[in-house]
Design a protein around this motif. Structure first.
Motif, short mmCIF file in Angstrom:
data_model
loop_
_atom_site.label_atom_id
_atom_site.label_comp_id
_atom_site.label_asym_id
_atom_site.label_seq_id
_atom_site.Cartn_x
_atom_site.Cartn_y
_atom_site.Cartn_z
N HIS A 3 -43.59 9.12 108.37
CA HIS A 3 -42.56 8.84 109.36
C HIS A 3 -41.33 9.74 109.18
O HIS A 3 -40.76 10.22 110.15
N LYS A 4 -40.92 9.96 107.93
CA LYS A 4 -39.75 10.81 107.68
C LYS A 4 -40.01 12.25 108.11
O LYS A 4 -39.14 12.90 108.68
N THR A 5 -41.21 12.74 107.86
CA THR A 5 -41.54 14.12 108.19
C THR A 5 -41.81 14.31 109.67
O THR A 5 -41.46 15.33 110.25
N TYR A 6 -42.44 13.31 110.28
CA TYR A 6 -42.85 13.41 111.69
C TYR A 6 -42.19 12.32 112.52
O TYR A 6 -42.85 11.52 113.16
#
Length: 143
Positions: A3-6
């Motif tokens: 979630h943090k990356t995408y």
């Protein structure tokens, strides 16, 4: 984790073997995916490798070859050792492996009734819909 990356992802893609607990004909796999889809509110597309072709999975080949090199010659004496060896795997090309032990208990022999399977919001793709499909979130009406 992703979630943090995408953060702006609008869907997820899973490539999966054709057999085992995540097999293309496993009813529990599809009903549990529906629960995840509803929880994260994102559609998930699943593309199963045809039977007997899981060795085509490029990610698996890349990942497992480096994990095997990393723990070569080390005694695998506990879950902690295994998890730490997997999690310390990386390459100069930028592969980083994250790993943790799942200590949850999963009951065996769960039967999925026809009614529950029919409630899965599944859209089969035109090409081999038995192996390629998308599960959409169900609309929940808040009262």
């Amino acid at each position: 984790m992703g979630h943090k990356t995408y953060q702006n992802a609008s869907a997820l893609l899973i490539t999966a073997d054709g057999g085992g607990s995540n097999g293309s004909r496993v009813r529990l796999w599809k009903t549990e995916l529906q629960k995840l889809v509803d929880e994260i509110a994102l559609p998930i597309t699943v593309c199963h490798f045809p039977p007997g072709t899981s060795k085509w999975n490029k990610i698996e080949h890349r990942l497992f070859s480096y994990i095997s090199q990393n723990w070569r010659g080390k005694p695998l004496i506990s879950h902690e050792v295994i998890v730490n060896l997997i999690a310390s795997t990386s390459t100069k090309a930028g592969l980083i492996v994250k790993c943790r032990l799942d200590t949850n208990k999963y009951p065996k022999g769960i039967k999925v009734e026809d009614e529950e399977l029919q409630s899965v919001k599944i859209h089969r793709h035109a090409f081999h819909g038995e192996w390629n499909y998308t599960i959409e979130p169900k609309m929940h009406v808040k009262v």
